[in-house]
Design a protein around this motif. Structure first.
Motif, PDB file in Angstrom:
ATOM      1  N   GLY B 179      -1.596 -18.150  -0.185  1.00  0.00           N
ATOM      2  CA  GLY B 179      -2.390 -17.074  -0.450  1.00  0.00           C
ATOM      3  C   GLY B 179      -3.743 -17.459  -0.782  1.00  0.00           C
ATOM      4  O   GLY B 179      -4.479 -16.981  -1.888  1.00  0.00           O
ATOM      5  N   VAL B 180      -4.447 -18.109   0.041  1.00  0.00           N
ATOM      6  CA  VAL B 180      -5.959 -18.304   0.043  1.00  0.00           C
ATOM      7  C   VAL B 180      -6.457 -17.684   0.853  1.00  0.00           C
ATOM      8  O   VAL B 180      -8.199 -17.335   0.437  1.00  0.00           O
ATOM      9  CB  VAL B 180      -6.355 -19.883   0.294  1.00  0.00           C
ATOM     10  N   ALA B 181      -6.266 -16.776   1.726  1.00  0.00           N
ATOM     11  CA  ALA B 181      -6.974 -16.077   2.833  1.00  0.00           C
ATOM     12  C   ALA B 181      -7.928 -15.006   2.178  1.00  0.00           C
ATOM     13  O   ALA B 181      -7.343 -14.165   1.094  1.00  0.00           O
ATOM     14  CB  ALA B 181      -6.155 -15.471   3.714  1.00  0.00           C
ATOM     15  N   THR B 182      -9.245 -14.473   2.731  1.00  0.00           N
ATOM     16  CA  THR B 182      -9.849 -13.545   2.215  1.00  0.00           C
ATOM     17  C   THR B 182      -9.935 -12.860   3.829  1.00  0.00           C
ATOM     18  O   THR B 182      -9.898 -13.195   4.622  1.00  0.00           O
ATOM     19  CB  THR B 182     -11.152 -13.729   1.695  1.00  0.00           C
ATOM     20  N   PRO B 183     -10.427 -11.426   3.628  1.00  0.00           N
ATOM     21  CA  PRO B 183     -10.618 -10.676   4.752  1.00  0.00           C
ATOM     22  C   PRO B 183     -11.544 -11.011   5.819  1.00  0.00           C
ATOM     23  O   PRO B 183     -10.999 -11.136   7.017  1.00  0.00           O
ATOM     24  CB  PRO B 183     -11.141  -9.256   4.305  1.00  0.00           C
ATOM     25  N   LYS B 184     -12.539 -11.806   5.638  1.00  0.00           N
ATOM     26  CA  LYS B 184     -13.629 -12.415   6.365  1.00  0.00           C
ATOM     27  C   LYS B 184     -12.593 -13.341   7.497  1.00  0.00           C
ATOM     28  O   LYS B 184     -12.659 -13.190   8.498  1.00  0.00           O
ATOM     29  CB  LYS B 184     -14.683 -13.059   5.769  1.00  0.00           C
ATOM     30  N   ASP B 208      -0.046 -12.913  -2.138  1.00  0.00           N
ATOM     31  CA  ASP B 208      -0.978 -12.146  -3.052  1.00  0.00           C
ATOM     32  C   ASP B 208      -1.209 -13.151  -4.113  1.00  0.00           C
ATOM     33  O   ASP B 208      -1.430 -12.640  -5.105  1.00  0.00           O
ATOM     34  CB  ASP B 208      -0.128 -10.907  -3.493  1.00  0.00           C
ATOM     35  N   THR B 209      -1.300 -14.568  -3.908  1.00  0.00           N
ATOM     36  CA  THR B 209      -1.378 -15.470  -5.017  1.00  0.00           C
ATOM     37  C   THR B 209      -2.873 -15.458  -5.590  1.00  0.00           C
ATOM     38  O   THR B 209      -2.882 -15.443  -6.805  1.00  0.00           O
ATOM     39  CB  THR B 209      -1.450 -16.867  -4.386  1.00  0.00           C
ATOM     40  N   ARG B 210      -3.878 -14.770  -4.767  1.00  0.00           N
ATOM     41  CA  ARG B 210      -4.905 -14.494  -5.538  1.00  0.00           C
ATOM     42  C   ARG B 210      -5.435 -13.034  -5.503  1.00  0.00           C
ATOM     43  O   ARG B 210      -6.832 -12.943  -5.363  1.00  0.00           O
ATOM     44  CB  ARG B 210      -6.187 -15.486  -4.871  1.00  0.00           C
ATOM     45  N   GLY B 211      -4.721 -12.411  -5.359  1.00  0.00           N
ATOM     46  CA  GLY B 211      -4.831 -10.731  -5.122  1.00  0.00           C
ATOM     47  C   GLY B 211      -5.376 -10.082  -3.923  1.00  0.00           C
ATOM     48  O   GLY B 211      -5.954  -8.996  -4.127  1.00  0.00           O
ATOM     49  N   THR B 212      -5.592 -11.034  -2.943  1.00  0.00           N
ATOM     50  CA  THR B 212      -6.265 -10.451  -1.692  1.00  0.00           C
ATOM     51  C   THR B 212      -5.462 -10.032  -0.614  1.00  0.00           C
ATOM     52  O   THR B 212      -5.795  -9.639   0.498  1.00  0.00           O
ATOM     53  CB  THR B 212      -7.098 -11.490  -1.094  1.00  0.00           C
ATOM     54  N   LEU B 214      -3.403  -7.266   0.188  1.00  0.00           N
ATOM     55  CA  LEU B 214      -3.501  -5.841   0.621  1.00  0.00           C
ATOM     56  C   LEU B 214      -4.877  -5.804   1.593  1.00  0.00           C
ATOM     57  O   LEU B 214      -5.002  -5.130   2.415  1.00  0.00           O
ATOM     58  CB  LEU B 214      -3.335  -4.670  -0.407  1.00  0.00           C
ATOM     59  N   ALA B 215      -5.995  -6.450   1.041  1.00  0.00           N
ATOM     60  CA  ALA B 215      -7.312  -6.497   1.606  1.00  0.00           C
ATOM     61  C   ALA B 215      -7.195  -7.253   2.858  1.00  0.00           C
ATOM     62  O   ALA B 215      -7.766  -6.934   3.894  1.00  0.00           O
ATOM     63  CB  ALA B 215      -8.494  -7.104   0.629  1.00  0.00           C
ATOM     64  N   VAL B 218      -5.465  -4.973   5.540  1.00  0.00           N
ATOM     65  CA  VAL B 218      -6.419  -3.990   6.100  1.00  0.00           C
ATOM     66  C   VAL B 218      -7.187  -4.732   7.079  1.00  0.00           C
ATOM     67  O   VAL B 218      -7.459  -4.117   8.294  1.00  0.00           O
ATOM     68  CB  VAL B 218      -7.420  -3.484   5.065  1.00  0.00           C
ATOM     69  N   GLU B 222      -7.316  -3.731  11.103  1.00  0.00           N
ATOM     70  CA  GLU B 222      -8.454  -3.387  11.875  1.00  0.00           C
ATOM     71  C   GLU B 222      -8.688  -4.343  13.009  1.00  0.00           C
ATOM     72  O   GLU B 222      -9.390  -4.222  14.154  1.00  0.00           O
ATOM     73  CB  GLU B 222      -9.767  -3.647  11.212  1.00  0.00           C
TER      74      GLU B 222
END
Lengths: 304, 304
Positions: B179-184, B208-212, B214-215, B218, B222
């Motif tokens: 759970g480390v990924a971010t949308p970028k 969702d370990t860091r809340g990202t 659902l982002a 998305v 895309e």
């Protein structure tokens, strides 16, 4: 690329917590938030304490904070009327925030006035505040949905935003008060408002009541928005659904923004200190996922 | 526009809960998930019960589920080797899932083999399963970061995905295990893999370990991805940070997708029944925000 974070935990967060946090702990929290690098902090509210007993100590809190406010840090408070403005002035505040709703019924429930009746009241506050050399920020609630009316036409939000900007408000924060927005809606509504008011004048204020908060931030980023409100620890709840989640968490927001290459000026380790501090004060587990993950990791590291 | 949801709560969720849920309750949960309209459910695992005591009752659970599985619902289970495949076959399963990691150290810790040594083992399982007429899905772990190695080159994920597809796997689920990924990052990695393997062959598996979480969904949407794994209630946790959050919640995912105009075939009210049920079985508050909001709203409605 820079993103500004407006920390609203001491106000929007704590006003929706059932526990009443002592003034000393609130001052301690704001101190830790400043230490973490947050440069815009909404610290309390001058709404009648009868409605919000959690923030009845606004004077004590702000008088404790202002002398220790670091250079460049902007402390503000919510102000509903000229009486509130006078109290803010006496505390030495240089910034205040006004608020109203995009939907008629929420505005009436919250402010006890129609939208049309609210404009002159806020215009007077803004005028006097600007004359005192203060910055004035504006909030529009229920932009993405109203607990009483459901969908809210974007034209309502456009009209209220325009009125606030005409009063001299420097920035309008568009609120998903009940946390119903999804990224598609955020794209649609911000696309309209950015066209009329530019990205510089707008901020996103998302609640994470249904887990879509950070996804909505990304949608707003894609529309050019660069200012977001959030609460340390994900403090607070949804006043229309006690037990449900509140503002997006500052820790989670900062983690995501840094991962996407944005600069926030915030130190995530120090932010964890602030979250751990207020979590202990409240005696309940807060909803921030990054806070949970960081505290769990620390516990692991201690055992190794 | 349709999105497929693969419900992994009974497997990925429950294997990371400290409480051991009785087989009867697991069967009850899967029944409620099917009633809610979920058409792909990973119900258990044939990994050695010594490693995952939470799912030691795989046979009992699957033999309880298969006779009540609704037409069109695909029930699957995790299978590590041919012994596991034989157990799956005896339970009447028509679909299994294989798993390995994109990073060498995680693969070794998890499977006790190097990546190169894992390929022939899985290839044999896939070959036998396909000969039995089964569908075979694949998981790649640590695509977005490894707990031991940190960043994982996208070429590792590309190589493992390619190997799985060559074995006859119909779809590879790319996992953000910690759970480390971010949308970028999700954009960057999926852009590469979609180009090589097409969107039809790939799924997103976010924690969702860091809340990202659902982002990140998305971002993957895309990039054209239309299949996502999630857990009812946000069941489970992060095995590398006990106390931190697990898979993205099915309720939150469905809420967001419907708000964005996607069809999932899932009834959100019935999904709340399933979440409330397993939450009660576990005796702890689950992390799904939509579950919290829906249960809070029901409580309010009851008092009106």
């Amino acid at each position: 690329m820079k993103v500004q974070i407006v920390e609203v935990g001491p106000r929007d967060g704590l006003q929706n917590e059932s526990a009443i946090v002592p003034a000393e702990a609130k001052i301690g929290l704001v101190h830790k938030l400043m230490e973490a690098g947050l440069a815009r902090i909404e610290a309390s509210s001058f709404v009648n304490p009868r409605w919000i007993p959690q923030l009845a100590d606004a004077e004590e809190v702000l008088k404790g904070i202002m002398p220790i406010a670091k250079k460049g840090v902007r402390i503000s408070a919510l102000v509903p009327n000229v009486r509130g403005l006078e109290r803010a002035r006496q505390c030495g505040l240089e910034e205040i925030a006004l608020f109203m709703s995009a939907s008629e019924s929420h505005n009436r429930k919250n402010i006890n006035k129609s939208i049309a009746e609210t404009f002159p009241v806020l215009a007077e506050v803004a005028k006097e505040a600007l004359a005192l050399g203060m910055r004035v920020r504006g909030y529009v609630s229920t932009v993405f949905g109203c607990p009483y009316e459901g969908d809210v036409p974007v034209d309502n939000s456009r009209r209220v935003t325009e009125a606030l900007l005409e009063m001299g408000v420097y920035e309008v924060s568009l609120g998903d008060t009940i946390g119903v927005a999804t990224p598609k809606q955020v794209h649609e509504i911000f696309a309209v408002l950015v066209k009329d008011f530019t990205t510089e004048r707008l901020a996103g204020h998302f609640h994470d009541t249904r887990g879509t908060g950070l996804a909505n931030v990304v949608a707003a980023l894609e529309e050019g928005i660069r200012t977001f409100d959030s609460s340390i620890g994900g403090l607070g709840g949804c006043p229309y659904a006690p037990g449900a989640a509140g503002n997006i968490s500052t820790e989670d927001l900062v983690y995501m923004l840094h991962g996407m290459g944005y600069e926030t000026g915030v130190d995530l380790n120090r932010l964890t200190e602030a979250g751990a501090y207020i979590q202990e004060q409240l005696g309940r587990e807060l909803s921030s996922k990054v806070l949970k993950a960081n505290l769990a990791k620390r516990k692991l590291d201690e055992h190794m």
